[in-house]
Write a protein that holds these residues in place. Structure first.
Motif, PDB file in Angstrom:
ATOM      1  N   GLN A  49      -0.198   3.243   2.500  1.00  0.00           N
ATOM      2  CA  GLN A  49       0.316   2.300   1.507  1.00  0.00           C
ATOM      3  C   GLN A  49      -0.311   0.921   1.706  1.00  0.00           C
ATOM      4  O   GLN A  49      -0.610   0.219   0.727  1.00  0.00           O
ATOM      5  CB  GLN A  49       1.838   2.212   1.576  1.00  0.00           C
ATOM      6  N   ALA A  50      -0.515   0.535   2.977  1.00  0.00           N
ATOM      7  CA  ALA A  50      -1.146  -0.760   3.223  1.00  0.00           C
ATOM      8  C   ALA A  50      -2.577  -0.771   2.696  1.00  0.00           C
ATOM      9  O   ALA A  50      -3.037  -1.782   2.118  1.00  0.00           O
ATOM     10  CB  ALA A  50      -1.130  -1.068   4.722  1.00  0.00           C
ATOM     11  N   ALA A  51      -3.292   0.342   2.858  1.00  0.00           N
ATOM     12  CA  ALA A  51      -4.660   0.417   2.330  1.00  0.00           C
ATOM     13  C   ALA A  51      -4.660   0.332   0.815  1.00  0.00           C
ATOM     14  O   ALA A  51      -5.532  -0.339   0.208  1.00  0.00           O
ATOM     15  CB  ALA A  51      -5.310   1.721   2.788  1.00  0.00           C
ATOM     16  N   ALA A  52      -3.658   0.998   0.171  1.00  0.00           N
ATOM     17  CA  ALA A  52      -3.563   0.920  -1.289  1.00  0.00           C
ATOM     18  C   ALA A  52      -3.224  -0.495  -1.733  1.00  0.00           C
ATOM     19  O   ALA A  52      -3.752  -0.995  -2.749  1.00  0.00           O
ATOM     20  CB  ALA A  52      -2.507   1.901  -1.791  1.00  0.00           C
ATOM     21  N   ALA A  53      -2.326  -1.174  -0.968  1.00  0.00           N
ATOM     22  CA  ALA A  53      -1.981  -2.561  -1.297  1.00  0.00           C
ATOM     23  C   ALA A  53      -3.196  -3.469  -1.143  1.00  0.00           C
ATOM     24  O   ALA A  53      -3.428  -4.379  -1.961  1.00  0.00           O
ATOM     25  CB  ALA A  53      -0.840  -3.032  -0.399  1.00  0.00           C
ATOM     26  N   GLU A  54      -3.990  -3.246  -0.079  1.00  0.00           N
ATOM     27  CA  GLU A  54      -5.206  -4.047   0.099  1.00  0.00           C
ATOM     28  C   GLU A  54      -6.170  -3.846  -1.072  1.00  0.00           C
ATOM     29  O   GLU A  54      -6.776  -4.811  -1.577  1.00  0.00           O
ATOM     30  CB  GLU A  54      -5.890  -3.656   1.416  1.00  0.00           C
ATOM     31  N   LEU A  55      -6.307  -2.599  -1.493  1.00  0.00           N
ATOM     32  CA  LEU A  55      -7.206  -2.310  -2.616  1.00  0.00           C
ATOM     33  C   LEU A  55      -6.733  -3.003  -3.891  1.00  0.00           C
ATOM     34  O   LEU A  55      -7.541  -3.604  -4.632  1.00  0.00           O
ATOM     35  CB  LEU A  55      -7.276  -0.792  -2.836  1.00  0.00           C
ATOM     36  N   ALA A  56      -5.384  -2.964  -4.134  1.00  0.00           N
ATOM     37  CA  ALA A  56      -4.854  -3.648  -5.310  1.00  0.00           C
ATOM     38  C   ALA A  56      -5.040  -5.155  -5.193  1.00  0.00           C
ATOM     39  O   ALA A  56      -5.364  -5.845  -6.181  1.00  0.00           O
ATOM     40  CB  ALA A  56      -3.375  -3.295  -5.472  1.00  0.00           C
ATOM     41  N   GLY A  57      -4.813  -5.691  -3.952  1.00  0.00           N
ATOM     42  CA  GLY A  57      -4.984  -7.122  -3.767  1.00  0.00           C
ATOM     43  C   GLY A  57      -6.425  -7.565  -3.944  1.00  0.00           C
ATOM     44  O   GLY A  57      -6.700  -8.633  -4.527  1.00  0.00           O
ATOM     45  N   ILE A  58      -7.382  -6.779  -3.450  1.00  0.00           N
ATOM     46  CA  ILE A  58      -8.805  -7.118  -3.622  1.00  0.00           C
ATOM     47  C   ILE A  58      -9.192  -7.090  -5.092  1.00  0.00           C
ATOM     48  O   ILE A  58      -9.937  -7.950  -5.593  1.00  0.00           O
ATOM     49  CB  ILE A  58      -9.665  -6.144  -2.797  1.00  0.00           C
ATOM     50  N   GLN A  59      -8.652  -6.071  -5.835  1.00  0.00           N
ATOM     51  CA  GLN A  59      -8.928  -5.986  -7.262  1.00  0.00           C
ATOM     52  C   GLN A  59      -8.395  -7.215  -7.991  1.00  0.00           C
ATOM     53  O   GLN A  59      -9.057  -7.788  -8.878  1.00  0.00           O
ATOM     54  CB  GLN A  59      -8.285  -4.706  -7.833  1.00  0.00           C
ATOM     55  N   LEU A  60      -7.149  -7.636  -7.564  1.00  0.00           N
ATOM     56  CA  LEU A  60      -6.577  -8.841  -8.169  1.00  0.00           C
ATOM     57  C   LEU A  60      -7.438 -10.060  -7.861  1.00  0.00           C
ATOM     58  O   LEU A  60      -7.666 -10.916  -8.733  1.00  0.00           O
ATOM     59  CB  LEU A  60      -5.153  -9.035  -7.649  1.00  0.00           C
ATOM     60  N   ALA A  61      -7.926 -10.156  -6.593  1.00  0.00           N
ATOM     61  CA  ALA A  61      -8.765 -11.310  -6.224  1.00  0.00           C
ATOM     62  C   ALA A  61     -10.043 -11.349  -7.059  1.00  0.00           C
ATOM     63  O   ALA A  61     -10.497 -12.426  -7.480  1.00  0.00           O
ATOM     64  CB  ALA A  61      -9.095 -11.238  -4.732  1.00  0.00           C
ATOM     65  N   ASN A  62     -10.621 -10.171  -7.331  1.00  0.00           N
ATOM     66  CA  ASN A  62     -11.837 -10.126  -8.160  1.00  0.00           C
ATOM     67  C   ASN A  62     -11.545 -10.552  -9.604  1.00  0.00           C
ATOM     68  O   ASN A  62     -12.361 -11.250 -10.249  1.00  0.00           O
ATOM     69  CB  ASN A  62     -12.421  -8.714  -8.153  1.00  0.00           C
TER      70      ASN A  62
END
Length: 428
Positions: A49-62
Motif C-alpha cells: 500500500q505504501a508503494a501504491a501511495a508513493e506511485l499516486a503521490g509521484i503522479q500527483l507531483a508530476n
C-alpha cells in the motif's frame, strides 16, 4: 504374555504426560508461527500500500508541477480532490518552494479531519514514514530539474487493517483445525509407539507387588524397548533362580535362627543376658512400671577384690569366679527377675512388680549370704565379695538412664561404706 493390570487405581499415564508436553510444544510452535506469519503478511501488505501511495503521490507531483509554476490554485484543488476521492487519505498539503501553503485538501470523503500536524520539509528526495495506522510521504515537486515545492501526503491503513484481520481470522481457524488434527494423530502414534513400554511398566509393578518373579514381559520389536524387555526378562529369570536358592538357604538356616538370636543376647561366659539385651529389658521394665504405677527395682552388683583375683590367680580363675557368682545369684532370685552381665565384674538385676521395698532388702540379703560362702577355685579360697546399689522405679526415677545412674551411685556408696553390703539410692 498378555495379562490384566493388577490394579485399577488412578495413575499418571506416560502417554498422557508426553501428549500434554508435545501439545504444549506444538501449540507454542504454531502460535509463534502464526505471529511470525501475521507480522510478515502485515509488513508486506503495508509495503504494497505504501508503494501504491508513493506511485499516486509521484503522479500527483508530476501533474501539479505546472500548476505550482503558474500559481493555478483552482486546477491544483481539482487535481488533489480527484486523488482524495480515489484513496483513503487523511491529509494532503502542497507547499511552494518558499515554504508557503499552496493548496490543501479540505473535503475528503474518507476522513473527517487530519490526524497529524503537517510540517513543511524542503526535501528533494521522497521520504516515507509511518505514524501508527497511517503512511506519511514527503514528495518533492520538480519541474525541469528545478525544485518547485513539496507535497505532504498522509494515507490511512484502516481499510487494509480490516482486510488483514479478516485474513488472520481465516488463518487462525485453519491453524486450529491443523492443531486438533495433529494432536489426535500424535496421540494415536504415541499410544502405538509407547504400548510396549507401558506394558513393561505394568509387568514391573505387578512383580513388585506380588513378588512373582515368574512373570515375563512380551517382546514386540527388536528396538531399544525390545532390548530393554529382553534384559528385564533376563533379570526376572535370574532373580527367580536367586530367590529359589535363597529360600533353600533360609529353610536350612531357620532352625539356627533362635540359637543365633540367643547368642546375640547372651553373655558367652556366664550365659546371662548381655548389656545389649539388658538395655531392652530395663526399658520394658521401666515402661511397664510407669504405666501400671507398680514398684520395680534395679539392683547394681559389683564384685569386690576382683582385680586382686585376676592379678594373683590369673584370668581363668577370674572367669571361674564370675561363673560361680552368677550361678549363686540365679539360685536366689525369682523366675521373673532378670540377671544380666554388663561387662567385666558388673552385674545388673532387674526386679519387676514388687509388693514393697522390703522385698528388695530381703533379696539383697540372700544374695550377700550366698556370696559370702567360701568360693574355691584351683584349691584356693577367692577373697571376693559384693557391693550392691539399689534404685527403685518410679519412686527414684522414671526413665532407664537415670535409674541406672542412681543404682550405680548407690553401689559406690556401699563400697565406700566398707564393701560387701547393699545401699539404696539417696539424694541426701
Amino acid at each position: 504374555m498378555p495379562f490384566e493390570p493388577y490394579t485399577t487405581r488412578p495413575r499418571q499415564s506416560l502417554v498422557k504426560k508426553l501428549t500434554r508436553l508435545n501439545q504444549f510444544v506444538l501449540s507454542g510452535a504454531m502460535v509463534l508461527s502464526f505471529l511470525l506469519i501475521a507480522s510478515v503478511l502485515w509488513l508486506m501488505a503495508r509495503e504494497r500500500q505504501a508503494a501504491a501511495a508513493e506511485l499516486a503521490g509521484i503522479q500527483l507531483a508530476n501533474n501539479i508541477g505546472a500548476m505550482l509554476v503558474f500559481n493555478d490554485v483552482a486546477a491544483a484543488e481539482h487535481e488533489i480532490n480527484l486523488l482524495t476521492s480515489q484513496r483513503d487519505m487523511s491529509q494532503l498539503v502542497v507547499w511552494n518552494q518558499q515554504g508557503e501553503e499552496f493548496v490543501r485538501a479540505r473535503h475528503m470523503p474518507n476522513a473527517a479531519a487530519h490526524t497529524a500536524k503537517d510540517v513543511y520539509q524542503p526535501t528533494t528526495t521522497l521520504q516515507r514514514s509511518y505514524d501508527l495506522l497511517q503512511i506519511q510521504l514527503y514528495i518533492p515537486v520538480v519541474v525541469h530539474d528545478k525544485f518547485e515545492g513539496v507535497i505532504f501526503y498522509q494515507e490511512r491503513l484502516q481499510q487494509l487493517l480490516g482486510w488483514f484481520l479478516q485474513g488472520l481470522a481465516v488463518l487462525s481457524v485453519v491453524m486450529s483445525a491443523v492443531f486438533l488434527l495433529a494432536s489426535r494423530l500424535l496421540i494415536r502414534i504415541q499410544k502405538h509407539a509407547l504400548h510396549p513400554l507401558v506394558e513393561l511398566a505394568d509387568v514391573a509393578e505387578q512383580v513388585a507387588l506380588q513378588r512373582d518373579y515368574g512373570l515375563r514381559a512380551k517382546l514386540y520389536a527388536d528396538d531399544e524397548i525390545g532390548r530393554l524387555t529382553l534384559r528385564f526378562n533376563e533379570l526376572l529369570k535370574r532373580t527367580q533362580i536367586w530367590q529359589s536358592e535363597l529360600n533353600d538357604k533360609l529353610s536350612q538356616e531357620q532352625q539356627h535362627g533362635e540359637a543365633l538370636k540367643e547368642l546375640a543376647q547372651r553373655d558367652s561366659l556366664t550365659g546371662l543376658a548381655n548389656r545389649h539385651y539388658f538395655e531392652q529389658l530395663i526399658q520394658q521394665m521401666v515402661q511397664h512400671s510407669v504405666q501400671t504405677n507398680s514398684l520395680s527395682a534395679l539392683v547394681f552388683i559389683d564384685l569386690d577384690n576382683f582385680k586382686f583375683v585376676n592379678d594373683n590367680f590369673g584370668h581363668d580363675a577370674g572367669d571361674a569366679v564370675l561363673i560361680e557368682i552368677a550361678r549363686r545369684i540365679r539360685g536366689v532370685i525369682r523366675s521373673n527377675d532378670s540377671l544380666c552381665r554388663l561387662g567385666g565384674d558388673e552385674f545388673a538385676l532387674l526386679v519387676p512388680e514388687l509388693n514393697k521395698v522390703a522385698d528388695v532388702t530381703l533379696l539383697c540379703q540372700r544374695i550377700l549370704q550366698e556370696s559370702q560362702k567360701p568360693l574355691l577355685v584351683q584349691g584356693h579360697v577367692m577373697p571376693v565379695g559384693l557391693s550392691i546399689g539399689i534404685a527403685c522405679c518410679p519412686t527414684d526415677a522414671s526413665n532407664a538412664a537415670l535409674l541406672l545412674q542412681y543404682a550405680d551411685s548407690a553401689m559406690y556408696q556401699a563400697k565406700r561404706a566398707g564393701k560387701n553390703d547393699f545401699k539404696f539410692y539417696s539424694n541426701a
